[in-house]
Enzyme design. Structure first.
Site, mmCIF file in Angstrom:
data_model
loop_
_atom_site.group_PDB
_atom_site.id
_atom_site.type_symbol
_atom_site.label_atom_id
_atom_site.label_comp_id
_atom_site.label_asym_id
_atom_site.label_seq_id
_atom_site.Cartn_x
_atom_site.Cartn_y
_atom_site.Cartn_z
ATOM 1 N N ALA A 174 -77.274 45.363 47.711
ATOM 2 C CA ALA A 174 -76.439 44.804 48.777
ATOM 3 C C ALA A 174 -76.759 43.330 48.976
ATOM 4 C CB ALA A 174 -76.673 45.568 50.070
ATOM 5 N N GLY A 202 -92.479 22.972 45.102
ATOM 6 C CA GLY A 202 -91.860 24.249 45.436
ATOM 7 C C GLY A 202 -92.765 25.194 46.210
ATOM 8 N N LYS A 207 -98.373 38.193 59.770
ATOM 9 C CA LYS A 207 -99.259 38.962 58.894
ATOM 10 C C LYS A 207 -100.523 39.393 59.638
ATOM 11 C CE LYS A 207 -97.347 36.626 54.848
ATOM 12 N NZ LYS A 207 -97.437 35.400 54.038
#
Lengths: 438, 438
Positions: free
Chosen positions: A46, A188, A206
């Site tokens: 999806a 990046g 976390k």
């Protein structure tokens, strides 16, 4: 060989991690079937736009925008869309349909974990989320299963690769935060909008998940005290280095016992000084690691890649195969039930050591006055070091004072720092950072 | 609160680890019950002599010499006697009675694992042995479950604390092997008869277990090539240090593909040079660590205490609680089925780099002749460094040559070393050690 049963796997989301999960499900289908005892058939993916460009070439007919229908017909649902909605509704729908769910959605778990855990309990199906913390590193399963006969006392985690890369750059090159961030963005490792990483929000989510599993008690994001790394300066890093420390952004969850024997858990994220010989100090670049202290096991550390499509896909598939094996075996799924009820403590109740850098007047008696002030606040000094600088041109002397305290309550330390600021012999407080691992 | 079901736990053996397991089962009974959903009742402790002095004070009525009767009446059996018999017979008896078994018996698993795994499969009950490898470190469960959707390509483990302590002592103090061993014995890190540790037998048993789980294929002790550390000299350590390496005793299991695409696994234990910046190089003293390379996850490391009663007890209890949770949930137990059939390779088929130290004649053309000889055997040289020593008294010059090769087959490397020994310009081959992590 007998015909294997087929389990339908619905994948929600096809970004960096999702695309790799789809690729591995297709490429390694035979090996996964052998290990699972069932064929894991990717029944659909999806996405918002079926025509978007993907990192990986995948059969076009798998893509659909109709996530709801896909979920209804699946035995196993992998949610990698991120964000709160529609991820939350789709996961709840999958669980109530009796599908096992694997997710990497740390934000959702930290914000609304209890709703998901309860839905999984009620439906008697497994909700797994190894990928949500520290990417490829198997950390949640070891905490939940391997340490289930032990008592964890403290968790210290480098769980955000972006900030670890930035701090490591600053440490190794002497760069300022802004330059190291720009370098991380160029390579990046940091997003165009780095807020979630550098302000500590990602690490805080976390931390909530780690604390929940470690202390068998549900902690949410609102229980986590969070400070990012934007105010860490090159001077802080240099001073820390000089004193034998490295600065890391740590997610910390630790059990504290007060004077009356009452227990609580402090869950927090902040830049932290660690001695260079601490195992976490050697975690370089964008790597992640989680350091655990347990009553019986002692010190443990888990190290590996904390992000990236392929590494994180490894964690997703480990959860998927484990859940599928149980579907094949039959019998009830393992669900999480929290058995502990330890309160979350406010940051003021935490105990840490502090590193304090001061620019002080170079005159007799200054050290004594400062030491006296610490003593009055009940904070014990471990190391006090004064360095005198003389400006060659002006011949003006200035003194720099660096103090490392013993562990004391945050409240006492904060009050001490406030009081120090008020002393007339203090020119400025150059840094205040917490210390762990000493 | 509803009345919890009681599960009977039989403990076989009450040494270092067993005594701690018994202590924790008694002391932490309530916490373990809350996490398990059943009370874990220690029904008895089988020992050779009920009156022996123990490390921990335990209720005298628990002790018995009748292990067989104890096992017959247990839901869960913990075997910590060590050795092959009667441990093997008792475990097989427990499994056939439908009890789950937790063991830390690496020697038995490495020698006769397949018999035990098959008995567990047949009875449909769980056989767990996290404590058998790397003490407290959760490593087997992460390999078996968390990495079940990945492909492990290589495992490098520091799995013997005694030899790591000795090599670390030699590295940090310059001591010879015999002195470092004596120090390890004095501090209790080495036994009076250190053979099993220093000859690598203990590490070899663990290598067989790690290889079995990592490559889904049953490997036994006879598949492991084993070299210990007794021949590692202070000079080897110093030369390695000088070249930027540290020497560790590694248990290695790696998948190799030959030129025809055939796959095999090389399982071996030997002293190994590691670059000082490798994560395993920082594992000091008696600590253990396992470094795993997987296709998707990349590099992972698991670090912690590899021995000691209390840490190892943590691993035993983790297995016990996990098995008990499944008994409470109902449904079939997870058993191990090996799905891979990768052959074990002989040591000659392994590929490694070699470090070779040579005492050579100081005359023109020596380097060229040696380099030529390596080339003839198809072994590529990565680094070649010559150091000239002049004896001040005699004025005689000697030359020391250190070579690090690229990866080549063991067979080619062994043949090269043999050929080098035959050269007239070689006074002696001072060391030949394998290198990993470059």
């Amino acid at each position: 060989m007998t015909e294997l049963r087929t389990l339908k796997v619905a994948l929600l989301g096809c970004g960096n991690v999702g695309a790799q999960v789809a690729r591995i499900l297709i490429e390694d289908a035979d090996a996964l079937a052998a290990r699972t005892g069932a064929r894991l058939q990717l029944s659909g993916i999806a996405v918002r736009n079926v025509n978007s460009k993907r990192d990986v070439e995948l059969p076009q007919e798998l893509f659909t925008t109709d996530a709801e229908t896909l979920v209804k017909d699946a035995d196993l649902v992998i949610e990698l869309m991120g964000g709160i909605e529609p991820a939350r509704t789709l996961i709840l729908s999958a669980l109530s349909n009796g599908a096992c769910v694997v997710t990497g959605n740390k934000a959702l778990l930290a914000q609304d974990g209890p709703t998901l855990y309860e839905a999984a309990d009620k439906a008697g199906v497994q909700l797994s989320y190894e990928a949500a913390v520290a990417g490829a590193i198997p950390i949640l399963r070891p905490i939940r299963d391997s340490l289930s006969g032990d008592r964890i006392t403290r968790v210290l985690g480098i769980v955000n690769g972006t900030t670890n890369f930035i701090l490591d750059q600053m440490d190794s090159t002497g760069a300022q935060f802004a330059d190291a961030l720009a370098e991380a963005q160029r390579l990046g490792y940091a997003e165009a909008d780095p807020t979630a990483d550098v302000e500590g929000h990602d690490a805080a989510a976390k931390a909530a998940i780690l604390a929940t599993l470690s202390f068998h008690t549900r902690f949410a994001l609102e229980n986590v005290h969070c400070e990012g790394i934007t105010s860490v300066s090159a001077a802080d890093i240099a001073a820390a280095k000089d004193a034998g420390f490295v600065i890391k952004l740590l997610a910390i969850a630790e059990k504290l016992t007060d004077a009356d024997g009452g227990e609580g858990v402090s869950v927090r994220v902040h830049p932290t000084l660690l001695p260079r010989e601490h195992p976490l100090a050697a975690v370089r670049g964008a790597f992640n690691a989680v350091f655990i202290e347990a009553e019986n096991a002692g010190e443990l550390m888990f190290y590996g890649q904390g992000a990236g499509g392929t590494p994180t896909a490894s964690a997703v598939l480990g959860d998927l195969v484990s859940a599928a094996r149980r579907l094949v075996l039959g019998g009830p799924q393992r669900t999480e039930t929290t058995t502990g009820h330890v309160p979350a403590l406010p940051i003021e109740a935490a105990t840490t050591s502090y590193y304090i850098g001061l620019d002080v007047a170079d005159q007799p008696g200054v050290l004594a006055r400062i030491a006296q002030l610490f003593a009055e606040h009940g904070v014990s000094i471990e190391i006090m070091r004064q360095t005198i600088h003389k400006d060659a041109a002006s011949n003006v002397e200035s003194a720099e004072l660096r103090i490392v305290t013993h562990r004391a309550s945050e409240a006492a330390l904060a009050a001490t720092v406030e009081a120090v600021k008020g002393l007339d012999v203090i020119n400025s407080v150059t840094s205040v950072l917490r210390v762990e691992g000493v």
